[in-house]
Design an enzyme around this catalytic site. Structure first.
Site, PDB file in Angstrom:
ATOM      1  N   ASP A   1       4.894  -5.884   9.449  1.00 17.82           N
ATOM      2  CA  ASP A   1       5.928  -5.463  10.404  1.00 17.82           C
ATOM      3  C   ASP A   1       5.963  -6.379  11.623  1.00 17.82           C
ATOM      4  OD1 ASP A   1       6.791  -3.396   8.845  1.00 17.82           O
ATOM      5  OD2 ASP A   1       5.628  -1.854   9.870  1.00 17.82           O
TER       6      ASP A   1
ATOM      7  N   THR B   1      -1.544   7.447  -0.406  1.00 19.68           N
ATOM      8  CA  THR B   1      -2.830   7.297  -1.122  1.00 19.68           C
ATOM      9  C   THR B   1      -3.612   6.083  -0.625  1.00 19.68           C
ATOM     10  OG1 THR B   1      -1.874   5.842  -2.792  1.00 19.68           O
ATOM     11  CG2 THR B   1      -1.751   8.214  -3.214  1.00 19.68           C
TER      12      THR B   1
ATOM     13  N   ASP C   1       0.402  -3.257  12.091  1.00 19.43           N
ATOM     14  CA  ASP C   1       0.846  -3.602  10.738  1.00 19.43           C
ATOM     15  C   ASP C   1       1.280  -5.061  10.730  1.00 19.43           C
ATOM     16  OD1 ASP C   1       2.715  -4.044   8.511  1.00 19.43           O
ATOM     17  OD2 ASP C   1       2.384  -1.926   8.113  1.00 19.43           O
TER      18      ASP C   1
ATOM     19  N   ARG D   1       0.848  -1.198   0.000  1.00 15.08           N
ATOM     20  CA  ARG D   1       0.000   0.000   0.000  1.00 15.08           C
ATOM     21  C   ARG D   1       0.870   1.230   0.000  1.00 15.08           C
ATOM     22  NH1 ARG D   1      -4.686   0.517   4.421  1.00 15.08           N
ATOM     23  NH2 ARG D   1      -2.927   0.787   5.817  1.00 15.08           N
TER      24      ARG D   1
HETATM   25  C1  PRP Z   1      -0.937  -4.793   4.375  1.00 10.61           C
HETATM   26  C2  PRP Z   1      -1.744  -6.076   4.433  1.00 10.61           C
HETATM   27  C3  PRP Z   1      -2.542  -6.013   3.167  1.00 10.61           C
HETATM   28  C4  PRP Z   1      -2.830  -4.536   3.032  1.00 10.61           C
HETATM   29  C5  PRP Z   1      -4.239  -4.280   3.479  1.00 10.61           C
HETATM   30  O1  PRP Z   1       0.127  -4.941   3.542  1.00 10.61           O
HETATM   31  O2  PRP Z   1      -0.950  -7.236   4.552  1.00 10.61           O
HETATM   32  O3  PRP Z   1      -1.854  -6.482   2.023  1.00 10.61           O
HETATM   33  O4  PRP Z   1      -1.915  -3.861   3.908  1.00 10.61           O
HETATM   34  O5  PRP Z   1      -4.605  -2.977   3.288  1.00 10.61           O
HETATM   35  P1  PRP Z   1      -5.710  -2.522   2.234  1.00 10.61           P
HETATM   36  O6  PRP Z   1      -6.878  -3.450   2.428  1.00 10.61           O
HETATM   37  O7  PRP Z   1      -5.996  -1.122   2.630  1.00 10.61           O
HETATM   38  O8  PRP Z   1      -5.115  -2.618   0.863  1.00 10.61           O
HETATM   39  P2  PRP Z   1       1.217  -3.757   3.307  1.00 10.61           P
HETATM   40  O9  PRP Z   1       0.770  -2.891   2.190  1.00 10.61           O
HETATM   41  O10 PRP Z   1       1.500  -3.089   4.616  1.00 10.61           O
HETATM   42  O11 PRP Z   1       2.477  -4.535   2.748  1.00 10.61           O
HETATM   43  P3  PRP Z   1       3.486  -5.543   3.510  1.00 10.61           P
HETATM   44  O12 PRP Z   1       2.723  -6.817   3.794  1.00 10.61           O
HETATM   45  O13 PRP Z   1       4.555  -5.739   2.505  1.00 10.61           O
HETATM   46  O14 PRP Z   1       3.957  -4.875   4.786  1.00 10.61           O
HETATM   47  N1  URA Z   2      -2.462  -3.280   6.889  1.00 11.09           N
HETATM   48  C1  URA Z   2      -2.098  -3.781   8.100  1.00 11.09           C
HETATM   49  O1  URA Z   2      -1.127  -4.538   8.186  1.00 11.09           O
HETATM   50  N2  URA Z   2      -2.812  -3.430   9.175  1.00 11.09           N
HETATM   51  C2  URA Z   2      -3.893  -2.633   9.113  1.00 11.09           C
HETATM   52  O2  URA Z   2      -4.521  -2.356  10.152  1.00 11.09           O
HETATM   53  C3  URA Z   2      -4.240  -2.105   7.845  1.00 11.09           C
HETATM   54  C4  URA Z   2      -3.520  -2.467   6.750  1.00 11.09           C
END
Ligand code: PRP
Ligand code: URA
Length: 209
Positions: free
Chosen positions: A203, A108, A200, A104
């Site tokens: 993380d 945005t 997150d 994400r």
């Molecule tokens: C997180 C999560 C989803 C997304 C959800 O990933 O694992 O993929 O956010 O959010 P959304 O429904 O608003 O799209 P992130 O983008 O943080 O990536 P990562 O797993 O690489 O940390």
């Molecule tokens: N992605 C995450 O990992 N946690 C949230 O709460 C939203 C998006």
């Protein structure tokens, strides 16, 4: 409209409760992602078709049930979906795995695609897209768009925690996709994080940030 299934099993409730605690360690969090994914998958595969097969027990011939076709594929959304896929592979060790790289944009909140590698026969398979968090729904919708562009149609989405906003967006964009949810939370905050949520997921799994 396909099904939206929210888990009510006590083991799932209990384990997600531990994941939400801010003091849960990285190792424990990671293990729980796999365990809860396995439990949700148990429910998500409830309607897989079976066929009769004749076998011999040590005593006699009999007819047993076998999963028909065995054409399954797990598609984790990177990064956080990877540990869900590991858990599900304990239940379905012969499933193929396709990786979908999305993150994400923090400003945005829209998903950015950076990787996609699927089994060559993915269009013939039933696909389980997995990601712990369904927040705005942008990532799930983009992942499923990407699969459909490649001719894939039998798609299910599994997550540990969802916000109502994400469920609505996913249902509107892909009404044919079954959604399996560990816990349905209250709402998103101003930064697009799920409340009460667990923070997150990526993380917390990898100890980044
Ligand atoms: C997180 C999560 C989803 C997304 C959800 O990933 O694992 O993929 O956010 O959010 P959304 O429904 O608003 O799209 P992130 O983008 O943080 O990536 P990562 O797993 O690489 O940390
Ligand atoms: N992605 C995450 O990992 N946690 C949230 O709460 C939203 C998006």
């Amino acid at each position: 409209m396909a099904a939206v299934v929210i888990m009510d099993h006590p083991l799932i409730q209990h384990k997600i409760g531990i994941m939400r605690r801010k003091d849960t360690s990285t190792k424990e969090f990671r293990d729980l992602v796999s365990e809860v994914a396995m439990l949700i998958c148990y429910e998500a595969t409830r309607n897989l078709p079976l066929k009769d097969v004749e076998i011999e027990t040590p005593l006699t011939k009999t007819v047993v049930k076998e999963i028909e076709g065995k054409k399954l594929c797990i598609a984790p959304i990177l990064r956080a979906g990877l540990h869900m896929a590991d858990g599900i592979l304990n239940l379905i060790p012969n499933a193929k795995v396709g990786h979908i790289g999305l993150y994400r944009n923090e400003e945005t909140l829209e998903p950015v695609e950076y990787f996609c590698k699927l089994p060559s026969d993915a269009a013939k398979r039933e696909i389980f897209v997995v990601d712990p968090m369904l927040a705005t729904g942008g990532s799930a919708v983009a992942a499923i768009d990407l699969l459909k562009k490649r001719g894939i149609s039998k798609i299910h989405f599994l997550c540990l925690i969802a916000a109502p906003e994400g469920v609505e967006r996913l249902q509107n964009a892909h009404p044919d996709v079954n959604i399996f949810i560990g816990n349905l939370d209250e709402r998103l905050n101003d930064l697009g994080y799920i409340l009460p949520g667990l923070g997150d997921a990526g993380d917390r799994i990898y100890g980044t940030k």
